[in-house]
Design a protein around this motif. Structure first.
Motif, PDB file in Angstrom:
ATOM      1  N   LYS A   1       0.758  -1.138   0.064  1.00  0.00           N
ATOM      2  CA  LYS A   1      -0.085   0.065   0.162  1.00  0.00           C
ATOM      3  C   LYS A   1       0.757   1.216  -0.018  1.00  0.00           C
ATOM      4  CE  LYS A   1      -3.838   1.983   2.563  1.00  0.00           C
ATOM      5  NZ  LYS A   1      -4.880   1.723   3.893  1.00  0.00           N
ATOM      6  N   ASN A   2       1.961   1.273   0.777  1.00  0.00           N
ATOM      7  CA  ASN A   2       2.782   2.450   0.980  1.00  0.00           C
ATOM      8  C   ASN A   2       3.836   2.628  -0.201  1.00  0.00           C
ATOM      9  OD1 ASN A   2       1.948   2.821   3.536  1.00  0.00           O
ATOM     10  ND2 ASN A   2       3.544   1.894   4.518  1.00  0.00           N
ATOM     11  N   ASN A   3       3.895   1.726  -1.119  1.00  0.00           N
ATOM     12  CA  ASN A   3       4.807   1.862  -2.330  1.00  0.00           C
ATOM     13  C   ASN A   3       4.150   1.651  -3.572  1.00  0.00           C
ATOM     14  OD1 ASN A   3       7.910   1.801  -1.187  1.00  0.00           O
ATOM     15  ND2 ASN A   3       6.612   0.407   0.084  1.00  0.00           N
ATOM     16  N   ASP A   4       2.840   1.904  -3.371  1.00  0.00           N
ATOM     17  CA  ASP A   4       1.811   2.138  -4.727  1.00  0.00           C
ATOM     18  C   ASP A   4       1.999   0.599  -5.450  1.00  0.00           C
ATOM     19  OD1 ASP A   4       0.513   4.513  -4.102  1.00  0.00           O
ATOM     20  OD2 ASP A   4       2.395   5.569  -4.938  1.00  0.00           O
ATOM     21  N   ILE A   5       2.234  -0.495  -4.738  1.00  0.00           N
ATOM     22  CA  ILE A   5       2.025  -1.482  -5.500  1.00  0.00           C
ATOM     23  C   ILE A   5       0.631  -2.261  -5.375  1.00  0.00           C
ATOM     24  CG2 ILE A   5       2.780  -4.088  -5.584  1.00  0.00           C
ATOM     25  CD1 ILE A   5       5.328  -2.665  -4.145  1.00  0.00           C
ATOM     26  N   PRO A   6       0.122  -2.423  -6.784  1.00  0.00           N
ATOM     27  CA  PRO A   6      -1.301  -2.676  -6.594  1.00  0.00           C
ATOM     28  C   PRO A   6      -1.499  -4.317  -5.971  1.00  0.00           C
ATOM     29  CG  PRO A   6      -0.586  -2.405  -8.778  1.00  0.00           C
ATOM     30  CD  PRO A   6       0.513  -2.509  -7.957  1.00  0.00           C
ATOM     31  N   THR A   7      -2.473  -4.250  -5.228  1.00  0.00           N
ATOM     32  CA  THR A   7      -2.943  -5.414  -4.158  1.00  0.00           C
ATOM     33  C   THR A   7      -4.324  -5.290  -3.835  1.00  0.00           C
ATOM     34  OG1 THR A   7      -2.179  -6.954  -2.456  1.00  0.00           O
ATOM     35  CG2 THR A   7      -2.283  -4.374  -1.922  1.00  0.00           C
TER      36      THR A   7
ATOM     37  N   THR B   1      13.008  -1.680  -3.864  1.00  0.00           N
ATOM     38  CA  THR B   1      12.664  -0.738  -2.899  1.00  0.00           C
ATOM     39  C   THR B   1      13.019  -1.320  -1.447  1.00  0.00           C
ATOM     40  OG1 THR B   1      10.881  -0.411  -3.975  1.00  0.00           O
ATOM     41  CG2 THR B   1      10.360   0.165  -1.738  1.00  0.00           C
ATOM     42  N   LEU B   2      13.036  -2.792  -1.481  1.00  0.00           N
ATOM     43  CA  LEU B   2      13.363  -3.549  -0.147  1.00  0.00           C
ATOM     44  C   LEU B   2      14.939  -3.890  -0.093  1.00  0.00           C
ATOM     45  CD1 LEU B   2      10.836  -6.459  -0.005  1.00  0.00           C
ATOM     46  CD2 LEU B   2      10.920  -4.584   1.287  1.00  0.00           C
TER      47      LEU B   2
ATOM     48  N   LEU C   1      -2.923  -7.952  -9.616  1.00  0.00           N
ATOM     49  CA  LEU C   1      -2.559  -7.628  -8.213  1.00  0.00           C
ATOM     50  C   LEU C   1      -1.759  -8.487  -7.522  1.00  0.00           C
ATOM     51  CD1 LEU C   1      -6.360  -7.154  -7.133  1.00  0.00           C
ATOM     52  CD2 LEU C   1      -4.879  -5.507  -8.045  1.00  0.00           C
ATOM     53  N   VAL C   2      -0.848  -7.725  -6.524  1.00  0.00           N
ATOM     54  CA  VAL C   2       0.199  -8.699  -5.952  1.00  0.00           C
ATOM     55  C   VAL C   2      -0.698  -9.452  -4.747  1.00  0.00           C
ATOM     56  CG1 VAL C   2       2.117  -8.766  -4.372  1.00  0.00           C
ATOM     57  CG2 VAL C   2       2.325  -7.367  -6.443  1.00  0.00           C
TER      58      VAL C   2
END
Lengths: 366, 366
Positions: free
Chosen positions: B112-118, B237-238, B257-258
């Motif tokens: 959520k914080n990194n705008d990764i669709p889930t 990012t990680l 979605l991840v």
């Protein structure tokens, strides 16, 4: 079918190591016999038994409770294997076949008796045989039993330099060689056969050791057919079960002669680990367990380089910086000329393959 | 460079087993920690230490003399890993990354914080959270820590059936799924990244367990690009080092979605052993040793079938009668639903691949 089959291997060297790796996929119950507790396979198995593969009692003790027994070296006690076969252990290849192959003289006779093209030869038992006029001025002298990796092979140009002969040898005609080739065949007890693509072997003249090998060898379709049909004939004539390596000379006048055969996985087949759909090691297991043979298709062109203890572990790891380079180290203490590992380079583009092989050689030479 | 590097793995299950097999090629000095002396890797190594990967003291004792430490399960003691990293052991992936991934709640927050669709989600701490009106009528309830292979995941259709909540959970939106996909990425400390071809996963609804997977997944170029760029974003990012599996849902309205990520080799990458130039296990070793990553090209289409203890060893061996079938058994005692091995089927022809997979299933069902 093969649930809990106990499979033994005589020898614990690098071929045993790679058989063990292949067997671990299927979680096969593999047992090994070697006199060296620190042999190549030792750190990959809990089933290494210590004993001498050339000693009758050691082989009997090791083999008597096994279901299937195979070899990773031909220098084993055949009498013990014959006894084990009699009491019901499945010994593959059959002891009588190992007996022929472990003796280069019997091998040559087998080729001759079965019209398998090979170079001319004479049996040599003593110095008088050497001095006979039957032999040409120059010839190759080979010890009949126990030679390996070029050991026990001498090119004789001046026969007066030979002091004495203590062991049975053969004298072979010197061949004008255009290429040295090898093909790995396999046959299971059901009679199914399969062949990997042939390889071309390039030798280091200083050490008389294989320098690198290329797969597939650059051959015509007709030449490939000859390699396959000759190998099939050998497999079937010997009622062979297991993997067999057949080395050929392509002569300068375009004949294909069998040089020698090995009744086990072979250095000329290591590229199959990365370069073929099935490795020669898995193929060996399939053959001796009478499972269907695996597909032998080539994935891409490969070059294999033997590591002869001439470089450092640091350099070996550095070769991995090149794309498509795979390192195999055999858990052996390096010394000059000792085969301690190999590197396989894979590339669908033949030019890039050779470029990368050259770069690997440069790294190793540093 | 990596001469004599001592590399440790937390866990001795099948992923450790396959890491051990990959490491044996390079004769790497691999150490394993597991509480079960008969764990999957146990018969392939002399370096299995007995201890609990979730216990601080056990992990410290195991790790303190190692150079590099990695994991084959995310359920490990992260505090111990943080301590080991402080005293100079290279821990990959970094403990703070493992900490995020081992908690499905923190994972979701990271996306959520990194705008990764889930998918949409809520944190659930107790029964009152379940009863809130924020949640839709039906949802997926997942335990935040310790779930695996579908365990700890429940589809809730009637929330009155829930008795109580003892552990932190997340409630996830139910997704209308068209396909379940996975992609394996790798990154080394130099920042080099590589991706294997994505796979499509097909689930057994009874057991909520992966039934088989197909590689490459049938996707458009654009979809493949999204999988790769999303995975690359997560890796970077990680500041991730190692192999990372990213599971995606392709929704019926065509969004990707991840679902979740795993900080280790993954069931969805086992086909790389036979189906890719480099296996995910060798890739893991290359990544954590900061070696250049291996080429990830697909060799041919594959289907992987998990063996869940539903068949017999005899039947497993029988599947080898089909061309291009490879058996992997993990040295585990079978019980219904327990993953004890997998079968990979390879075939360049997609139709024949599916035909052979069907035949394998038929043999297993006998």
């Amino acid at each position: 079918m093969n649930d809990g089959v106990k499979l033994g291997v005589l020898g614990g060297g690098q071929l045993a190591r790679m058989l063990s790796q292949a067997g671990s996929n299927m979680n096969l119950d593999l047992y090994f016999l070697d006199s060296d507790p620190d042999c190549s396979v030792s750190n990959l198995t809990k089933n290494l038994k210590i004993g001498d593969v050339t000693k009758y009692q050691d082989v009997i003790k090791f083999g008597k409770n096994l279901d299937v027994l195979t070899i990773e070296t031909e220098n084993v006690n055949v009498e013990a294997l014959k006894f084990l076969a009699k009491i019901g252990v499945k010994v593959y290849p059959e002891p009588s076949v190992i007996e022929i192959i472990q003796d280069k003289g019997l091998q040559k006779m087998f080729f001759k008796n079965n019209d398998i093209p090979t170079s001319l030869f004479e049996f040599i038992y003593n110095k008088a045989d050497i001095e006979s006029n039957e032999l040409p001025a120059a010839f190759v002298l080979k010890v009949r039993k126990g030679g390996y990796d070029g050991k026990g092979v001498t090119i004789i140009k001046d026969r007066s330099t030979i002091n004495d002969i203590y062991k049975p040898h053969i004298a072979e005609q010197i061949i004008d060689i255009s290429k040295e080739l090898a093909i790995i065949g396999a046959r299971n007890a059901n009679g199914e056969v399969a062949f990997f693509d042939p390889v071309e072997m390039v030798f280091n003249p200083q050490l008389n050791l294989l320098d690198y090998l290329v797969c597939p060898a650059n051959l015509t379709t007709d030449q490939i057919t000859i390699l396959r049909t000759t190998t099939q004939k050998i497999l079937e004539t010997l009622n062979y079960v297991g993997v067999l390596a057949v080395e050929f000379f392509l002569t300068k006048d375009n004949r294909l002669l069998v040089n020698e055969i090995s009744p086990r996985p072979h250095n000329s087949g290591h590229h199959t680990i990365e370069g073929a759909y099935t490795s020669q090691f898995e193929q060996t297991l399939r053959a001796v367990l009478n499972l269907p043979l695996g597909p032998t298709n080539t994935i891409a062109d490969t070059i294999t380089i033997n590591l002869l203890g001439e470089s450092t572990s640091e350099n070996y790891m550095k070769t991995l910086s090149l794309k498509g380079v795979y390192l195999h180290l055999y858990n052996k203490i390096p010394s000059i000329g000792r085969k301690i590992g190999h590197i396989t380079i894979i590339n669908p583009n033949r030019n890039r393959l050779f470029e990368n092989a050259k770069k690997v050689k440069e790294i190793l030479a540093k």
